[in-house]
Every structure is written in structure tokens, then in C-alpha cells.
Design an enzyme around this catalytic site. Structure first.
Site, PDB file in Angstrom:
ATOM      1  N   ASP A 169      42.830  53.564   7.681  1.00 11.04           N
ATOM      2  CA  ASP A 169      42.222  53.181   8.790  1.00 11.04           C
ATOM      3  C   ASP A 169      42.047  51.233   8.732  1.00 11.04           C
ATOM      4  OD1 ASP A 169      42.068  52.860  11.458  1.00 11.04           O
ATOM      5  OD2 ASP A 169      39.730  52.449  11.366  1.00 11.04           O
ATOM      6  N   HIS A 227      40.239  48.527  26.428  1.00 12.19           N
ATOM      7  CA  HIS A 227      40.138  48.123  25.151  1.00 12.19           C
ATOM      8  C   HIS A 227      41.766  47.711  24.168  1.00 12.19           C
ATOM      9  CE1 HIS A 227      38.973  49.265  20.723  1.00 12.19           C
ATOM     10  NE2 HIS A 227      40.279  49.881  20.901  1.00 12.19           N
ATOM     11  N   GLU A 228      42.856  49.016  25.402  1.00 13.57           N
ATOM     12  CA  GLU A 228      44.063  48.434  25.059  1.00 13.57           C
ATOM     13  C   GLU A 228      44.331  47.352  25.208  1.00 13.57           C
ATOM     14  OE1 GLU A 228      45.049  50.405  22.020  1.00 13.57           O
ATOM     15  OE2 GLU A 228      43.964  51.714  22.636  1.00 13.57           O
ATOM     16  N   HIS A 279      37.985  50.664  12.880  1.00 12.78           N
ATOM     17  CA  HIS A 279      37.394  50.773  13.711  1.00 12.78           C
ATOM     18  C   HIS A 279      35.939  51.857  13.418  1.00 12.78           C
ATOM     19  CE1 HIS A 279      42.004  52.241  15.075  1.00 12.78           C
ATOM     20  NE2 HIS A 279      41.129  51.926  16.462  1.00 12.78           N
ATOM     21  N   TYR A 305      44.823  42.560  11.475  1.00 14.88           N
ATOM     22  CA  TYR A 305      44.287  44.234  11.535  1.00 14.88           C
ATOM     23  C   TYR A 305      44.588  44.186  11.231  1.00 14.88           C
ATOM     24  CZ  TYR A 305      43.853  48.108  15.219  1.00 14.88           C
ATOM     25  OH  TYR A 305      43.537  49.175  15.649  1.00 14.88           O
ATOM     26  N   GLU A 338      39.154  45.144  16.366  1.00 14.93           N
ATOM     27  CA  GLU A 338      38.888  46.550  16.867  1.00 14.93           C
ATOM     28  C   GLU A 338      37.400  46.289  18.293  1.00 14.93           C
ATOM     29  OE1 GLU A 338      38.954  49.436  18.057  1.00 14.93           O
ATOM     30  OE2 GLU A 338      41.360  49.209  17.417  1.00 14.93           O
ATOM     31  N   HIS A 392      43.640  44.304  23.208  1.00 11.49           N
ATOM     32  CA  HIS A 392      44.328  44.270  21.448  1.00 11.49           C
ATOM     33  C   HIS A 392      45.315  42.358  22.489  1.00 11.49           C
ATOM     34  CE1 HIS A 392      42.728  46.263  19.172  1.00 11.49           C
ATOM     35  NE2 HIS A 392      43.087  47.920  20.348  1.00 11.49           N
TER      36      HIS A 392
END
Lengths: 87, 374
Positions: free
Chosen positions: B270, B173-174, B275, B188, B197, B177
């Protein structure tokens, strides 16, 4: 001095909010000094980092926004002690 | 006591936070003493720019294009916030005695292998970018993130979250990005942020599925399985198969993700709920993959990869624009057969109206609008 921390974002996106009042605390002077330092050094403005925590610090009505990984040491210490969470 | 406070609801946190903390004074004083010096350093760092940070494998300014091996370096942040920290394991070095270091190393390798094998992509920039990660960031830190240059992992507090290097889908996931940053560069914020996301969840899950060689039927479609500490009521942080069902716990609240536009959440926290609303495109991907069956990275994943990297997706794309782009990508690669129909049905089920293929720039979706097609 009333210090509020609101955290949002993060990979898990679990919101956190906590408030602390320094009145009557033995560590009030230190906390207040930390809070003033946190307000006075917002750090460089940057676009949000994906999955980074975002914070809103409010000290006696004065607000500053900051985000990982761009916190100053004072901001991080203050947030850690108010949220009681690793930061 | 202080650690336990991390897992209680906000209103109880408020009350507990008013009590004195005897551990504060030493570290706070130290912090204050160093703050002025730190401000000077930060100003310098901002002026130089983020690329001033040390990188692994520096030497030739340009990494070798098309290398079929990753170039990984894992650092130990030693519970501080100076990145990247001390180098522990470089590419090809033997395993460390630190399990977090080895998991990060292996997770970077799994991510590199999936992108290379499934999509012929060489690292996250497509040009062999060295992959750097720091573990043990800060103390008891309940997060992991991509800082624009490298991955950063916290250890978790051990009460709610375990080590963030544990699930390979979190690592995937990271790093995704990073892929998004080098391709569609989705803003974002708001719907484009939720898509950013979602793309990370999609490929994070696909990297896990590729690593385990699972079919769409066999996969758990969870994000962050194995990350929640024992005693926390939940299986993961997000479910692509059933958004909103990953956890329900007094310390965490309930998984707030919607799976359809009926549950779209508006708000500013957020970055506009990136998310939360990511559950909607997450579920559309799951539905596409489930309809097509087999290994999800092959067809469904290819369509999403083509959408992300095709060059036509606007950085401020909304759900409808992204959906239209996936339809266009499906048609371009597979024609108007089963793949196209699966994508179209998936977006319809989650309530996102797809503009006609080829007009991906026309946003038509309104939050709360539910559209069902035959």
C-alpha cells in the site's frame, strides 16, 4: 502452473492474497494462456493513482507488478478469477 | 459461490481458488482475443498522455475562472474499464433514474460548495475545473479512486461493500486527492503518502460535516459510514476520533490504523502503508477540531487548508514537517492563541514532534518515538 495474486491499496485498503494451481483443472489451458499474456504485457509504467489497487502477479516464480486503472484485459481477467473478487 | 469467496480470509481464498470455475472460459477466451489489440491502444494512449481522455464542457480551453457554480458531468462506465464511459447527467440536467449517478452529482456539488463557501476555492484546481465522475466502473468493484483527471466509483460487491457513491465523505475524499494534486502534491508514498491520504480523509469528513451543518461534537468523524454491507461487523472504514476501531470482522480483519506514533507501521505494501499511518495525522486533526469546538471546517479546517495550499509544504513532507507547517499556518492566521495551542497539543498527543514554527523542512520524527509535552 501456479498463479498468485497479491492486492494492496484501494480506498478501503483491505489486502487480498490468493493462489491458484492450474494442474488438473479443465480450464487450465485458458488460465495458462491468460497468465502468459498477463506477464508479457505489463502495461505502461505510471505513478500510483491515489486509492488505486496495486497488484503483484507471480506465475511460476515470474513476477509482474501492475495497478489500476492501467491493467491489461488479461491481467484483469486473471486477477478477477484468482481473487474471486470484482476487478 | 464465486461472489461469496470475495469475503473470506486469504487462506480460505487460496483453497477455494483451486477449484474449477465454470464461468471462466467464455470471458477468458474473449479477453485473450482482444489483448493484442488493447496493447496497441494502450501504447497510443501512453504516447498521447492522459489529457487525451474526453472531458466534459470542452470548448474554451480554459474554464471560466472564479465561477461560483460547479460544472459537473456524470458518466456511466457500464461495468467496463473504458473511462469515462457514456455521459448520463450534465450540469443542470434533471435527475437521472440511476441513483448512483445522482449521488455522484450531488456529492460533487457538496464538495464544490464546501470548498467555495469555507475556503473561497473554485473547484479542485482553484480555477473552476469541470468535475467529472464515472459510476458503475467494472463489475462488483470494491473501490473508488481519483485517476488524476476524474473520479471513478465501483458498485461494490454487495457482500462486503455497497455502492461507493453512498457516503458523501468518500466523494469528498476522492476529489480532495485532486485538490492535493493541484497544491502540495504530496508524494503518494510513505509518510507524505499517508499525509496525502489523511488530507483526503480530513476534507472528506469536513465536506460531510458542512453538508449536515454539524459541529465537531455532533460529527461522527468516520470515513465510509454506510459503505459496509449488512452483516459486516463495523461502522465504517476509518475513524478519525478513534483510529483502529472502525471495523473488526472475520472477512475484513480488524481496522489496523494507529492513532499515535507508538503504533506506526513500517512496510512496503500500500505504498508504504499510506492508508494505515494516515490514522496518526487524522487523529491530530480530530484533536485540534475537538479542542476548538464549533464547526470544524472554520478554524481547524482553515489551518489544514492553509497548510495544504500555502506553497511552503514540501511534496515529500513527513509528519513532523507537516505538523510544523500546521503550527506555522495557525500562527500566521490566528496568532499564538487557542488555535496555535490546540494544534501544538494535538500533535504532541499523537507523538509527532513539531519543529519550531517556520522550520517546516526539518524532519525530526522517528517511527515509534513517543513525545509528550506538558
Amino acid at each position: 502452473m501456479r498463479i498468485e495474486v497479491v492486492r494492496s491499496g484501494g480506498f478501503a485498503a483491505i489486502p487480498r492474497r490468493a493462489t491458484l494451481d492450474t494442474a488438473g483443472r479443465s480450464d487450465a489451458a485458458l488460465l495458462e494462456s491468460l497468465a502468459r499474456s498477463a506477464l508479457d504485457s505489463p502495461g505502461p509504467a505510471r505513478p500510483p493513482v491515489p486509492d488505486g489497487f496495486g497488484y503483484v502477479l507471480t506465475v511460476d516464480g515470474r513476477e509482474v507488478r501492475c495497478a489500476d486503472p492501467g491493467l491489461t484485459p488479461a491481467q484483469r481477467e486473471l486477477i478477477t478469477h484468482v481473487l474471486h473478487e470484482g476487478a | 459461490m464465486g461472489v461469496f469467496c470475495t469475503i473470506v480470509p486469504p487462506h480460505i481464498l487460496d483453497r477455494l481458488a483451486r477449484s474449477d470455475d465454470p464461468e471462466l472460459s467464455g470471458t477468458a477466451r474473449h479477453t485473450l482475443e482482444h489483448d493484442a489489440r488493447q496493447r496497441t491502444r494502450r501504447g497510443l494512449h501512453a504516447a498521447i498522455g492522459p489529457t487525451a481522455a474526453p472531458r466534459a464542457g470542452t470548448g474554451p480551453a480554459e474554464p471560466a475562472k472564479g465561477a461560483d457554480q460547479p460544472q459537473r458531468t456524470i458518466y456511466d462506465a457500464q461495468h467496463k474499464d473504458d473511462l469515462p464511459g457514456h455521459e448520463i447527467r450534465a450540469e443542470g440536467a434533471k435527475a437521472s433514474t440511476d441513483a448512483s449517478v445522482n449521488r455522484a452529482y450531488d456529492g460533487l456539488g457538496a464538495t464544490f460548495a464546501t470548498y467555495l463557501t469555507a475556503y473561497a476555492r473554485h473547484s479542485i484546481d482553484g480555477r473552476g475545473l469541470p468535475l467529472n465522475a464515472s459510476v458503475h466502473y467494472l463489475k462488483g468493484y470494491n473501490n473508488a479512486f481519483w485517476n488524476g483527471e476524474q473520479m471513478v466509483f465501483g458498485d461494490g460487491d454487495g457482500r462486503i461493500f455497497l455502492d461507493f457513491t453512498l457516503p458523501v465523505d468518500v466523494i469528498g475524499h476522492e476529489l480532495t486527492h485532486g485538490v492535493t494534486q493541484f497544491t502540495a502534491n504530496l508524494d503518494y508514498q510513505g509518510q507524505s503518502g499517508a499525509l496525502n491520504e489523511s488530507v483526503s480523509d480530513v476534507f472528506g469528513s469536513l465536506i460531510k460535516q458542512f453538508t449536515l451543518q454539524q459541529t465537531a461534537e455532533q460529527a461522527d468523524w468516520l470515513i465510509g459510514a454506510g459503505l459496509l454491507a449488512p452483516g459486516i461487523h463495523g461502522v465504517a472504514l476509518r475513524s478519525m476520533k478513534a483510529p483502529g476501531t472502525a471495523y473488526d470482522d472475520p472477512h475484513l480483519g480488524k481496522d489496523p490504523q494507529p492513532g499515535t506514533m507508538d503504533g506506526y507501521v513500517s512496510g512496503s505494501d500500500d505504498n508504504g502503508g499510506v492508508h494505515i499511518n494516515s490514522g496518526i495525522p487524522n487523529h491530530a486533526f480530530y484533536l485540534t477540531a475537538a479542542a476548538l469546538g464549533g464547526h470544524a471546517w472554520k478554524q481547524a479546517g482553515q489551518i489544514w487548508y492553509d497548510t495544504l495550499t500555502g506553497g511552503s509544504l514540501a511534496s515529500n513532507a513527513d509528519f513532523a514537517g507537516f505538523a510544523a507547517a500546521t503550527l506555522a499556518a495557525a500562527k500566521a492566521r490566528y496568532g499564538e492563541g487557542a488555535q496555535y495551542q490546540a494544534v501544538r497539543a494535538a500533535w504532541s498527543t499523537v507523538g509527532v514532534t513539531t519543529a519550531a514554527a517556520g522550520s517546516a523542512e526539518l524532519p525530526r520524527q522517528q517511527p515509534g518515538e513517543q513525545t509528550q509535552e506538558a
